[in-house]
Design an enzyme around this catalytic site. Sequence first.
Site, short mmCIF file in Angstrom:
data_model
loop_
_atom_site.label_atom_id
_atom_site.label_comp_id
_atom_site.label_asym_id
_atom_site.label_seq_id
_atom_site.Cartn_x
_atom_site.Cartn_y
_atom_site.Cartn_z
CG ASN A 1 -46.42 20.50 17.40
OD1 ASN A 1 -46.15 20.94 18.42
ND2 ASN A 1 -47.39 19.24 17.82
CG HIS B 1 -43.18 17.58 19.30
ND1 HIS B 1 -44.13 18.48 19.92
CD2 HIS B 1 -44.30 17.01 18.32
CE1 HIS B 1 -45.10 18.13 19.73
NE2 HIS B 1 -44.57 16.58 19.31
CB CYS C 1 -45.06 15.76 14.61
SG CYS C 1 -45.81 14.99 15.69
C1 2RA Z 1 -47.67 13.75 19.36
N1 2RA Z 1 -46.37 12.97 18.41
O1 2RA Z 1 -47.25 14.70 19.55
C2 2RA Z 1 -47.84 12.82 18.81
C3 2RA Z 1 -48.87 12.92 17.71
N2 2RA Z 1 -49.21 13.99 17.00
O2 2RA Z 1 -49.03 13.30 20.64
#
Ligand code: 2RA
EC number: 1.2.1.11
Length: 334
Positions: A307, A234, A126
Amino acid sequence: MKVAVVGATGMVGEVMLKVLAERNFPISELLVVASEKSKGKTLMFKGEPHTVITLEEAVAEAPDLAIFSAGGETSLQWAPRFAQAGTTVVDNSSAWRMDPAIKLVVPEINAHELTEKDKIIANPNCSTIQLVMVLAPLHKAYRMKRVVVSTYQSVSGTGVKAVKQMENEMEGTKGEMAYPYAIHRNALPHCDVFLDNGYTKEEMKLAKEPRKILGDDSFSVTATAVRIPTSGGHSEAVNVTFEKDFDLGEVRKLLSETPGVVVQDNPDTNTYPMPLYAHDKDDVFVGRIRRDESLPNSLNMWIVADNLRKGAATNAIQIAEYLVSKNLLAGKVV
Ligand code: 2RA
């Protein structure tokens, strides 16, 4: 088209079902697949109940397409079995991403590399997807030399147990811990597991995956991945040094003309991307675009995306949509 969603009861699996319905993906029969312990559960899709089946039962159905989000071990064991049954697999785990024989795809960037021979296709991490969506056009124009990225990652990236821990802490109740420390009112520089080189697996995904997706090892990426108590998406503070100089106005224009990228950038009106407002959207939002005054040919940006959507479910489904559009999937489109 017969479609299986493997890991349908997980956080990403649930978003996959939601996005498949929203985008009206051409499904004649849907298989919702999960582990033995979830067998028999009922999941709703487009208002209709669907009973969860096991991987063994699903592979016997030989679906045309299987979209996996069930962890690396399950993908390593089962993706080849579905492929042998004639299924095209789009896998959201990290299992196949760096396999040289497997394509790692962000449709807006490299879907054109896909052929009917690709029976297992890897969905990038992501935090990688939102990063390369912004970097790709800039790399083409100015050629990157080095990227430094610090992430501020949603608790949802760890899964439902982590979201529950954050909710429990906010309510002042105790429960199972997904992290070694409290997450509420905290910031954990620990996403995934630590490696011998002192990085975490998440940081090494950011170091390696963009070079594979952009098909270019001439630039390098270093990352620090941090978990913060948010759940909308994110965020990433990104510093890029290019071989060529750039004009800021041209950079903004380039990004605003990039499909899937939205520029939100006006300090005069406090306009910048934030995860709370990126939640449940498929675009990648970029702002705080400014020249790095400490180094020539260098740029700072702030990149935010949901995300679970563009970072996982939507990107995987966009890969499947591309396969359908180019008639690269076995099944007939209804
Ligand atoms: C996280 N990118 O955000 C990793 C897995 N989804 O923990």
